[in-house]
Write a protein that holds these residues in place. Structure first.
Motif, mmCIF file in Angstrom:
data_model
loop_
_atom_site.group_PDB
_atom_site.id
_atom_site.type_symbol
_atom_site.label_atom_id
_atom_site.label_comp_id
_atom_site.label_asym_id
_atom_site.label_seq_id
_atom_site.Cartn_x
_atom_site.Cartn_y
_atom_site.Cartn_z
ATOM 1 N N GLY A 276 0.817 -1.201 0.000
ATOM 2 C CA GLY A 276 0.000 0.000 0.000
ATOM 3 C C GLY A 276 0.850 1.250 0.000
ATOM 4 O O GLY A 276 2.075 1.199 0.107
ATOM 5 N N GLY A 277 0.186 2.404 -0.147
ATOM 6 C CA GLY A 277 0.907 3.660 -0.132
ATOM 7 C C GLY A 277 0.136 4.762 -0.806
ATOM 8 O O GLY A 277 -1.067 4.657 -1.037
ATOM 9 N N LEU A 278 0.858 5.819 -1.125
ATOM 10 C CA LEU A 278 0.282 7.004 -1.770
ATOM 11 C C LEU A 278 0.637 6.996 -3.253
ATOM 12 O O LEU A 278 1.802 6.782 -3.616
ATOM 13 N N VAL A 279 -0.364 7.224 -4.084
ATOM 14 C CA VAL A 279 -0.142 7.242 -5.529
ATOM 15 C C VAL A 279 -1.017 8.333 -6.140
ATOM 16 O O VAL A 279 -2.093 8.642 -5.608
ATOM 17 N N GLN A 280 -0.568 8.893 -7.245
ATOM 18 C CA GLN A 280 -1.346 9.929 -7.926
ATOM 19 C C GLN A 280 -2.464 9.298 -8.762
ATOM 20 O O GLN A 280 -2.345 8.134 -9.185
ATOM 21 N N PRO A 281 -3.521 10.046 -9.014
ATOM 22 C CA PRO A 281 -4.577 9.525 -9.893
ATOM 23 C C PRO A 281 -4.010 9.084 -11.230
ATOM 24 O O PRO A 281 -3.156 9.767 -11.814
ATOM 25 N N GLY A 282 -4.497 7.933 -11.704
ATOM 26 C CA GLY A 282 -3.996 7.357 -12.935
ATOM 27 C C GLY A 282 -2.816 6.421 -12.744
ATOM 28 O O GLY A 282 -2.425 5.726 -13.689
ATOM 29 N N GLY A 283 -2.268 6.407 -11.545
ATOM 30 C CA GLY A 283 -1.119 5.562 -11.261
ATOM 31 C C GLY A 283 -1.488 4.129 -10.940
ATOM 32 O O GLY A 283 -2.664 3.733 -11.023
ATOM 33 N N SER A 284 -0.462 3.357 -10.576
ATOM 34 C CA SER A 284 -0.636 1.930 -10.299
ATOM 35 C C SER A 284 0.018 1.556 -8.974
ATOM 36 O O SER A 284 0.982 2.192 -8.539
ATOM 37 N N LEU A 285 -0.534 0.530 -8.366
ATOM 38 C CA LEU A 285 0.044 -0.086 -7.183
ATOM 39 C C LEU A 285 -0.197 -1.595 -7.261
ATOM 40 O O LEU A 285 -1.169 -2.036 -7.888
ATOM 41 N N ARG A 286 0.674 -2.333 -6.602
ATOM 42 C CA ARG A 286 0.498 -3.784 -6.519
ATOM 43 C C ARG A 286 0.528 -4.194 -5.050
ATOM 44 O O ARG A 286 1.508 -3.953 -4.360
ATOM 45 N N VAL B 168 -14.213 -1.728 -9.988
ATOM 46 C CA VAL B 168 -12.804 -1.965 -10.308
ATOM 47 C C VAL B 168 -12.614 -2.831 -11.551
ATOM 48 O O VAL B 168 -11.479 -3.044 -11.989
ATOM 49 N N LYS B 169 -13.703 -3.331 -12.118
ATOM 50 C CA LYS B 169 -13.594 -4.195 -13.296
ATOM 51 C C LYS B 169 -12.880 -3.454 -14.428
ATOM 52 O O LYS B 169 -13.173 -2.296 -14.717
ATOM 53 N N GLY B 170 -11.930 -4.150 -15.040
ATOM 54 C CA GLY B 170 -11.175 -3.567 -16.144
ATOM 55 C C GLY B 170 -9.959 -2.771 -15.702
ATOM 56 O O GLY B 170 -9.131 -2.398 -16.537
ATOM 57 N N ARG B 171 -9.852 -2.504 -14.397
ATOM 58 C CA ARG B 171 -8.709 -1.728 -13.897
ATOM 59 C C ARG B 171 -7.827 -2.555 -12.946
ATOM 60 O O ARG B 171 -6.616 -2.354 -12.905
ATOM 61 N N GLN C 275 -3.157 -6.266 -8.630
ATOM 62 C CA GLN C 275 -2.583 -5.225 -9.474
ATOM 63 C C GLN C 275 -3.648 -4.182 -9.729
ATOM 64 O O GLN C 275 -4.697 -4.483 -10.291
ATOM 65 N N MET C 276 -3.374 -2.960 -9.306
ATOM 66 C CA MET C 276 -4.340 -1.871 -9.423
ATOM 67 C C MET C 276 -3.803 -0.826 -10.393
ATOM 68 O O MET C 276 -2.757 -0.220 -10.142
ATOM 69 N N ASN C 277 -4.497 -0.650 -11.498
ATOM 70 C CA ASN C 277 -4.121 0.333 -12.515
ATOM 71 C C ASN C 277 -5.187 1.409 -12.629
ATOM 72 O O ASN C 277 -6.321 1.228 -12.175
ATOM 73 N N SER C 278 -4.820 2.497 -13.251
ATOM 74 C CA SER C 278 -5.756 3.614 -13.471
ATOM 75 C C SER C 278 -6.471 3.986 -12.169
ATOM 76 O O SER C 278 -7.704 4.133 -12.127
#
Length: 124
Positions: free
Chosen positions: A9-19, A63-66, A81-84
């Motif tokens: 977890g953490g801080l990410v900007q809109p449009g970014g990704s985290l795993r 979250v479908k598709g992202r 995996q979290m995108n967009s």
């Protein structure tokens, strides 16, 4: 008897990704399903994604598709995996497992286990 340990977890900007990752440990016989839920203050915990034995998956509508959930059965690990990412994805993300364990005298039971949660914040 079983511990679920999340990370990523953490801080990410809109449009970014985290795993996110979650490792299950303990006297595990088998894992029927593992997945992720999330919760924001004042709201109920909601399903994000779940993967059952094999490759069957289910996702929350938002979250479908992202987001993509996957498992490494040999390592008792589930990934998300979290995108967009969007600001509305901000929440505490909890790992969940439907896990069969061996207790005293060889008795085997399936129970639900939760991790301690990891904060995901999407903000510019």
């Amino acid at each position: 008897q079983v511990q679920l340990m999340e990370s990523g977890g953490g801080l990410v900007q809109p449009g970014g990704s985290l795993r996110l990752s979650c490792v299950a440990s303990g006297r595990i016989v088998s894992i029927d399903a593992m997945g992720w839920y999330r919760q924001v203050p004042g709201k109920q915990r909601e399903l994000v994604a779940i993967i059952v034995t094999g490759v069957n998956t289910d996702y929350g509508d938002s979250v479908k598709g992202r987001f993509t959930v996957s498992r490494d059965n040999a390592q008792n690990t589930v990934y998300l995996q979290m995108n967009s990412l969007r600001p509305e994805d901000t929440a505490v993300y909890y790992c969940n497992g439907q896990i069969k364990v061996e207790r005293e005298h060889g008795v085997r039971v399936t129970a639900t286990y939760w991790g301690q949660g990891t904060q995901v914040t999407v903000s510019s």
